[in-house]
Design a protein around this motif. Sequence first.
Motif, PDB file in Angstrom:
ATOM      1  N   GLY A 155     -31.633 -83.905  70.430  1.00 51.70           N
ATOM      2  CA  GLY A 155     -30.823 -84.940  71.177  1.00 51.70           C
ATOM      3  C   GLY A 155     -30.958 -84.766  72.613  1.00 51.70           C
ATOM      4  O   GLY A 155     -30.785 -83.616  72.982  1.00 51.70           O
ATOM      5  N   GLY A 156     -30.764 -85.835  73.280  1.00 56.19           N
ATOM      6  CA  GLY A 156     -30.875 -85.906  74.764  1.00 56.19           C
ATOM      7  C   GLY A 156     -29.739 -84.915  75.441  1.00 56.19           C
ATOM      8  O   GLY A 156     -30.335 -84.293  76.279  1.00 56.19           O
ATOM      9  N   SER A 157     -28.595 -84.791  74.934  1.00 54.31           N
ATOM     10  CA  SER A 157     -27.565 -84.157  75.580  1.00 54.31           C
ATOM     11  C   SER A 157     -27.926 -82.451  75.498  1.00 54.31           C
ATOM     12  O   SER A 157     -27.937 -81.870  76.336  1.00 54.31           O
ATOM     13  N   TYR A 200     -21.401 -83.283  75.985  1.00 51.48           N
ATOM     14  CA  TYR A 200     -20.961 -84.190  75.115  1.00 51.48           C
ATOM     15  C   TYR A 200     -19.461 -83.799  74.657  1.00 51.48           C
ATOM     16  O   TYR A 200     -19.021 -82.742  74.405  1.00 51.48           O
ATOM     17  N   GLY A 204     -23.103 -90.242  76.538  1.00 50.38           N
ATOM     18  CA  GLY A 204     -23.200 -91.454  75.928  1.00 50.38           C
ATOM     19  C   GLY A 204     -22.758 -91.853  74.875  1.00 50.38           C
ATOM     20  O   GLY A 204     -21.511 -92.509  74.982  1.00 50.38           O
ATOM     21  N   THR A 205     -23.103 -91.652  73.771  1.00 45.41           N
ATOM     22  CA  THR A 205     -22.479 -92.031  72.393  1.00 45.41           C
ATOM     23  C   THR A 205     -21.201 -91.200  72.258  1.00 45.41           C
ATOM     24  O   THR A 205     -20.476 -91.672  71.518  1.00 45.41           O
ATOM     25  N   VAL A 226     -23.892 -89.278  83.141  1.00 47.19           N
ATOM     26  CA  VAL A 226     -25.527 -89.189  83.434  1.00 47.19           C
ATOM     27  C   VAL A 226     -25.885 -90.672  84.195  1.00 47.19           C
ATOM     28  O   VAL A 226     -27.009 -90.667  84.314  1.00 47.19           O
ATOM     29  N   ASN A 278     -29.578 -87.709  84.864  1.00 49.15           N
ATOM     30  CA  ASN A 278     -30.405 -86.862  84.141  1.00 49.15           C
ATOM     31  C   ASN A 278     -31.743 -86.622  84.906  1.00 49.15           C
ATOM     32  O   ASN A 278     -31.943 -87.440  85.942  1.00 49.15           O
ATOM     33  N   ARG A 305     -31.698 -92.880  64.868  1.00 49.92           N
ATOM     34  CA  ARG A 305     -30.297 -93.293  64.227  1.00 49.92           C
ATOM     35  C   ARG A 305     -30.411 -94.882  64.524  1.00 49.92           C
ATOM     36  O   ARG A 305     -31.369 -95.424  65.202  1.00 49.92           O
ATOM     37  N   VAL A 336     -28.758 -96.618  66.269  1.00 50.31           N
ATOM     38  CA  VAL A 336     -28.654 -97.268  67.580  1.00 50.31           C
ATOM     39  C   VAL A 336     -29.873 -97.351  68.355  1.00 50.31           C
ATOM     40  O   VAL A 336     -29.982 -98.214  69.404  1.00 50.31           O
ATOM     41  N   LYS A 337     -31.242 -96.684  67.740  1.00 42.93           N
ATOM     42  CA  LYS A 337     -32.387 -96.632  68.325  1.00 42.93           C
ATOM     43  C   LYS A 337     -33.120 -97.789  68.096  1.00 42.93           C
ATOM     44  O   LYS A 337     -34.166 -98.168  68.321  1.00 42.93           O
ATOM     45  N   GLU A 349     -27.841 -97.426  75.332  1.00 40.82           N
ATOM     46  CA  GLU A 349     -28.307 -96.119  75.894  1.00 40.82           C
ATOM     47  C   GLU A 349     -27.720 -95.707  77.047  1.00 40.82           C
ATOM     48  O   GLU A 349     -27.949 -96.547  78.151  1.00 40.82           O
ATOM     49  N   SER A 350     -27.210 -94.659  77.294  1.00 40.43           N
ATOM     50  CA  SER A 350     -26.283 -94.278  78.678  1.00 40.43           C
ATOM     51  C   SER A 350     -27.571 -94.080  79.716  1.00 40.43           C
ATOM     52  O   SER A 350     -27.161 -94.334  80.854  1.00 40.43           O
ATOM     53  N   GLY A 356     -31.240 -92.817  79.029  1.00 44.16           N
ATOM     54  CA  GLY A 356     -32.924 -92.834  78.297  1.00 44.16           C
ATOM     55  C   GLY A 356     -33.806 -91.693  78.756  1.00 44.16           C
ATOM     56  O   GLY A 356     -34.748 -91.917  79.218  1.00 44.16           O
ATOM     57  N   LEU A 357     -33.392 -90.607  78.576  1.00 47.53           N
ATOM     58  CA  LEU A 357     -34.062 -89.406  78.745  1.00 47.53           C
ATOM     59  C   LEU A 357     -35.334 -89.543  78.372  1.00 47.53           C
ATOM     60  O   LEU A 357     -36.349 -89.010  79.020  1.00 47.53           O
TER      61      LEU A 357
HETATM   62  O1  GMT Z   1     -29.989 -90.722  72.192  1.00 50.09           O
HETATM   63  C1  GMT Z   1     -29.146 -90.182  71.361  1.00 50.09           C
HETATM   64  O2  GMT Z   1     -29.093 -90.312  70.290  1.00 50.09           O
HETATM   65  C2  GMT Z   1     -29.036 -88.525  71.453  1.00 50.09           C
HETATM   66  C3  GMT Z   1     -27.749 -88.404  72.740  1.00 50.09           C
HETATM   67  C4  GMT Z   1     -27.356 -87.225  72.842  1.00 50.09           C
HETATM   68  O3  GMT Z   1     -26.222 -87.236  72.940  1.00 50.09           O
HETATM   69  O4  GMT Z   1     -27.795 -86.189  72.424  1.00 50.09           O
HETATM   70  O5  GMT Z   1     -28.339 -89.016  73.862  1.00 50.09           O
HETATM   71  C5  GMT Z   1     -27.567 -89.430  74.703  1.00 50.09           C
HETATM   72  O6  GMT Z   1     -27.728 -88.631  75.875  1.00 50.09           O
HETATM   73  C6  GMT Z   1     -28.946 -88.496  76.687  1.00 50.09           C
HETATM   74  C7  GMT Z   1     -29.042 -87.496  77.551  1.00 50.09           C
HETATM   75  O7  GMT Z   1     -27.907 -87.626  78.489  1.00 50.09           O
HETATM   76  C8  GMT Z   1     -29.010 -90.006  77.184  1.00 50.09           C
HETATM   77  O8  GMT Z   1     -30.417 -89.911  78.072  1.00 50.09           O
HETATM   78  C9  GMT Z   1     -29.067 -91.176  76.020  1.00 50.09           C
HETATM   79  O9  GMT Z   1     -29.295 -92.494  76.735  1.00 50.09           O
HETATM   80  C10 GMT Z   1     -27.692 -90.835  75.278  1.00 50.09           C
HETATM   81  N1  GMT Z   1     -27.929 -91.738  74.106  1.00 50.09           N
HETATM   82  C11 GMT Z   1     -27.317 -92.732  74.224  1.00 50.09           C
HETATM   83  O10 GMT Z   1     -26.433 -93.155  74.896  1.00 50.09           O
HETATM   84  C12 GMT Z   1     -27.521 -93.579  72.938  1.00 50.09           C
END
Ligand code: GMT
Length: 382
Positions: free
Chosen positions: A12-14, A93, A123-124, A152, A175, A209, A211-212, A283-284, A286-287
């Motif tokens: 995941g992006g975080s 997170y 984000g989530t 972010v 990011n 997931r 949300v994508k 999408e907070s 979009g890394l």
């Molecule tokens: O996008 C995901 O489902 C993974 C999620 C995570 O927490 O690992 O990504 C979130 O964090 C990323 C890094 O900061 C952002 O680039 C993504 O936009 C964000 N995802 C969402 O907000 C759905």
Amino acid sequence: MKIGIVCYPTYGGSGVLATELGLALARNGHEIHFITYKRPARLSSHFHENVFFHEVDTEQYPLFEYTPYDTALASKMVDVVQSANLDLLHVHYAIPHAAVAYMAKKILLTQGRYLPVVTTLHGTDITLVGKDRSFAPVVEFSINKSDGVTAVSNSLRKQTHETFDIKRNIEVIYNFIDFSRFKKINKDHFKKAIAPAGERILIHVSNFRKVKRIQDVVQVFARVRAVMPAKLLLIGDGPERRNAEDQTRELGIYEDVRFLGKQDAVEELLAISDIFLMPSESESFGLAALEAMACEVPVISSNAGGLPEVNIHGKTGYMSNVGDVEDMAANTLLILRDEEVLAQFRANALAQAQRFDITEILPHYEAYYEEVLKSALITNAL
Ligand code: GMT
């Protein structure tokens, strides 16, 4: 500085961002201690000077239906802070990391040790999971109790204030991208293997997931493929993959779609791609889109959340309302129909990605840590 980094070790992006941040800080001379339940995906097992990895022990016991991870994590945090003499803990997170850090901090306080905690909202942890009643009071409390909080994107900061009663400042630190890894490289042999007749290559990378909106990725591709020869690369894995496979069979396009699962060298697949698709519901930041742009791939995305802060409509790609697959397909064709247009979008994508170069963003984190440490010192002196 000696910094503890807590994150999810998955793709995941975080977790990606937290790991890349830790590695970059280590290269800048800081001592970095990752505290996670397994080795982060982006942390190779090679030796890194200044980088330490502490695995959280998740002891199984017949009484537990669910292993009490929070307790194990808090204990590990206390242990690492004491043994490595950390200056600061940076948790990525909010759930459960910010609340667990608060507990570790309270334990350390009984030993006369003040541990400053920085929480980064990704984000989530705010928009989907965090605002759920089963988590919200703890998320709100632990954000308010952190010594520093970053988000972010501006969009995520705004949403956090709208969702919770936050009594403190939230710093936006975007990011970033590491151009030593994410850049357009020549992978023509890959391209020939995937698109032997010179078909256009569309790509999507995510954790599959809901949300994508993977179903929209497939719908957009089906519309593009009906007009021009094209292939779709789907990178990643998750709960929606099976449905997406069924959907491609039902639409009769399965032969032109490659489900490649989780990939370590995403940049090699981005290098051969013409368009990145991100039709997310939310999408907070979009890394994954930023990584594509760094590899000169224009982005067709929704306009949800922080995406407008990354993807510039009509320049680096296009944005549409969530679910508007017709518009997304039409925009994709606008770019792909003309070699010169595509080249211009590629150049614009790269130029925009350069604004998020790690060398620009890293000093913001370092300055923020200094600020948090300084005010923690003042608080302690009072
Ligand atoms: O996008 C995901 O489902 C993974 C999620 C995570 O927490 O690992 O990504 C979130 O964090 C990323 C890094 O900061 C952002 O680039 C993504 O936009 C964000 N995802 C969402 O907000 C759905």
